[in-house]
Design a protein around this motif. Structure first.
Motif, PDB file in Angstrom:
ATOM      1  N   ALA A  26       0.816  -1.214   0.000  1.00  0.00           N
ATOM      2  CA  ALA A  26       0.000   0.000   0.000  1.00  0.00           C
ATOM      3  C   ALA A  26       0.853   1.268   0.000  1.00  0.00           C
ATOM      4  CB  ALA A  26      -0.925  -0.001   1.213  1.00  0.00           C
ATOM      5  N   ALA A  27       2.083   1.152   0.499  1.00  0.00           N
ATOM      6  CA  ALA A  27       2.981   2.307   0.549  1.00  0.00           C
ATOM      7  C   ALA A  27       3.865   2.401  -0.686  1.00  0.00           C
ATOM      8  CB  ALA A  27       3.851   2.230   1.799  1.00  0.00           C
ATOM      9  N   GLY A  28       3.688   1.474  -1.632  1.00  0.00           N
ATOM     10  CA  GLY A  28       4.471   1.502  -2.849  1.00  0.00           C
ATOM     11  C   GLY A  28       5.800   0.780  -2.774  1.00  0.00           C
ATOM     12  N   ASN A  29       6.037   0.054  -1.668  1.00  0.00           N
ATOM     13  CA  ASN A  29       7.288  -0.687  -1.514  1.00  0.00           C
ATOM     14  C   ASN A  29       7.211  -2.044  -2.207  1.00  0.00           C
ATOM     15  OD1 ASN A  29       8.461   1.309   0.234  1.00  0.00           O
ATOM     16  ND2 ASN A  29       7.121   0.537   1.860  1.00  0.00           N
ATOM     17  N   ARG A  30       8.340  -2.488  -2.696  1.00  0.00           N
ATOM     18  CA  ARG A  30       8.392  -3.799  -3.352  1.00  0.00           C
ATOM     19  C   ARG A  30       8.084  -4.909  -2.348  1.00  0.00           C
ATOM     20  NH1 ARG A  30      13.996  -5.814  -5.907  1.00  0.00           N
ATOM     21  NH2 ARG A  30      14.541  -5.703  -3.691  1.00  0.00           N
ATOM     22  N   GLY A  31       7.316  -5.902  -2.783  1.00  0.00           N
ATOM     23  CA  GLY A  31       6.984  -7.038  -1.926  1.00  0.00           C
ATOM     24  C   GLY A  31       6.719  -8.273  -2.763  1.00  0.00           C
ATOM     25  N   TYR A  32       6.559  -9.399  -2.086  1.00  0.00           N
ATOM     26  CA  TYR A  32       6.378 -10.685  -2.770  1.00  0.00           C
ATOM     27  C   TYR A  32       5.169 -11.413  -2.191  1.00  0.00           C
ATOM     28  CZ  TYR A  32      11.085  -9.575  -4.258  1.00  0.00           C
ATOM     29  OH  TYR A  32      12.168  -8.935  -4.784  1.00  0.00           O
ATOM     30  N   VAL A  33       4.432 -12.106  -3.067  1.00  0.00           N
ATOM     31  CA  VAL A  33       3.220 -12.824  -2.651  1.00  0.00           C
ATOM     32  C   VAL A  33       3.117 -14.135  -3.421  1.00  0.00           C
ATOM     33  CG1 VAL A  33       1.918 -10.754  -2.066  1.00  0.00           C
ATOM     34  CG2 VAL A  33       1.847 -11.631  -4.397  1.00  0.00           C
ATOM     35  N   LEU A  34       2.318 -15.052  -2.898  1.00  0.00           N
ATOM     36  CA  LEU A  34       1.977 -16.257  -3.644  1.00  0.00           C
ATOM     37  C   LEU A  34       0.950 -15.866  -4.697  1.00  0.00           C
ATOM     38  CD1 LEU A  34       1.719 -18.984  -0.849  1.00  0.00           C
ATOM     39  CD2 LEU A  34       3.480 -18.753  -2.595  1.00  0.00           C
TER      40      LEU A  34
END
Length: 440
Positions: free
Chosen positions: A299-307
């Motif tokens: 939500a803050a625009g940071n890179r992340g990873y998900v299934l």
């Protein structure tokens, strides 16, 4: 022994809570015919010291790779595993990590899987990879199921020069998938593209191994072209170490690349557990088994990873599921990622070239007739030993050398053929010893 989970007082308390007076009353409704009717045939109880000594004696009956000079391959290989692999894997946040369903708690593991997928795609020349498979045999069955969904066909073609365990697992899964399995015989150690082309008519996929089970380099581009001409998916079963020196399957027309990952970052471990890898073209992504990790932003625009995709029975409706194996091998696949990152492209090439050079040296030094004399090989080759290979293996092991794999176990007429594997761990003086032992 207060640390035992169940004491007599525990039993009495549970029986009282249930409302029965004895274990016999608890099981009274079980028919007599399904009861054992006697005590278990177990040896007398041992002390902790005696039990440790007993299990030690059992373990001593196994010969680990340090106890014998090993030239045994046939799908599992004694490659060097650098210390950094164990150092990373034994970190608590990785060693104890569970399936990363909650991304806010699992970014480290999710990123590791994402990087693993990236490495497998770069290695195989494919667009997408899943998060790993159970092993190098079940991913072949998965590839067949992908092909059936993608093509609507029910015939799969497998070359006879593919690992016998892979072929057997495909045959075991086939009835449940509603598949017909057709095998194409090898000709002097390799597959004839014209024979494969004929067999591939109306097939969902064609599976071939490169290098094949005999260590021989198949005419892989021609085999892939034969499958594509029949509008069947070309599936290459590859050794990750070979991809340091050989063209990746994605570059010669394959739709799917699969394989056993043990040789990249995993110990032999008496045959397992290890990890399988499966990568494919992007249009097959929603048919791939297991799960796929994707990159996104929070939500803050940071890179992340998900299934991003989960196509197993426990996640979606059974008729849409692409795998009923509800596990993968994330930790062991991570070992593969660490290993490949440690080597880099040039290091992987150096390992492959070393294996090839040692194998060529061994061919000349052993001086035995090659089973497939006119074929180019990678790190394994087959020789005729002039008597049953099983006998040669037993005699050689008495001298501290395991000389290879007896091909007669899987291929009729090859009782005198020995499959010899060379990895970068073998040295020229060890090849000399092998030559002396086989000569004797």
């Amino acid at each position: 022994m207060s640390y035992l989970a169940l004491t007599d007082s525990d039993r009495e308390a549970m029986l009282e809570t249930i409302g029965v007076s004895s274990v016999e009353e608890l099981f009274a409704d079980l028919p007599v015919g399904v009861r054992l009717g006697r005590e278990l045939e177990l040896p007398p109880a041992m002390s902790e010291q005696e039990l440790n000594a007993y299990f030690g004696s059992l373990a001593a009956e196994n010969a680990h790779v340090g106890a014998e000079l090993l030239f045994l391959g046939a799908g599992m290989y004694d490659h060097y595993v650098p210390a950094i692999v164990d150092a990373v894997l034994q970190r608590g946040e990785l060693l104890t990590a569970y399936t990363p369903y909650q991304p806010e708690l699992s970014q480290g593991v999710l990123q590791a899987i994402f990087e693993y997928q990236t490495a497998i795609c770069e290695l195989t020349g494919m667009d997408v990879s899943n998060a790993s498979g159970y092993d190098g045999t079940t991913v072949a069955a998965d590839a067949c199921f992908i092909a059936k969904h993608a093509t609507g066909r029910s015939k799969v073609v497998v070359t006879e020069a593919t690992n016998p365990q892979v072929r057997q697992v495909v045959k075991t899964f086939a009835p449940g998938f509603g598949l017909e399995v057709v095998e194409v015989p090898h000709r002097d150690g390799a597959t004839d593209p014209d024979e494969l082309r004929e067999a591939a008519a109306d097939a969902a996929c064609v599976i071939f191994q490169h290098p094949n089970f005999f260590g021989v380099l198949e005419p892989a581009p021609e085999l892939a072209a034969a499958a594509n001409e029949a509008e069947a998916l070309a599936v290459a079963h590859v050794d990750p170490i070979s991809l340091g020196v050989l063209e990746p399957p994605g570059n010669y027309g394959c739709a799917i690349a699969i394989g056993e990952g043990q040789s990249a970052g995993n110990y032999l471990s008496y045959g397992g557990p290890h990890y399988g890898f499966l990568a494919a073209r992007s249009e097959l992504i929603r048919r791939m088994p297991g799960r796929i990790v994707g990159e996104t932003t929070d939500a803050a625009g940071n890179r992340g990873y998900v299934l991003t995709l989960q196509t197993r029975e426990q996640h979606i409706r059974r008729e849409k599921a692409t795998s009923n194996i509800t596990t993968n091998q994330t930790l062991l696949a991570l070992a593969g990622l660490v290993y490949l990152s440690w080597l880099g492209p040039e290091g992987l090439r150096e390992v492959g070239e070393t294996c090839m050079s040692l194998a060529e040296h061994a061919k000349k030094r052993l001086g035995l007739p090659l089973a497939f004399a006119d074929r180019q090989t990678f790190k394994e080759f087959a020789v005729r030993v002039g008597r049953p290979a099983q006998e040669v293996i037993r005699a050689a092991r008495e001298r501290g050398v395991h000389p290879g794999y007896p091909l007669g176990r899987d291929y009729p007429g090859m009782d005198d053929v020995l499959l010899v594997a060379l990895t970068e761990k073998r040295k020229p003086d060890e090849i000399e010893l092998l030559a002396e032992v086989l000569a004797a």
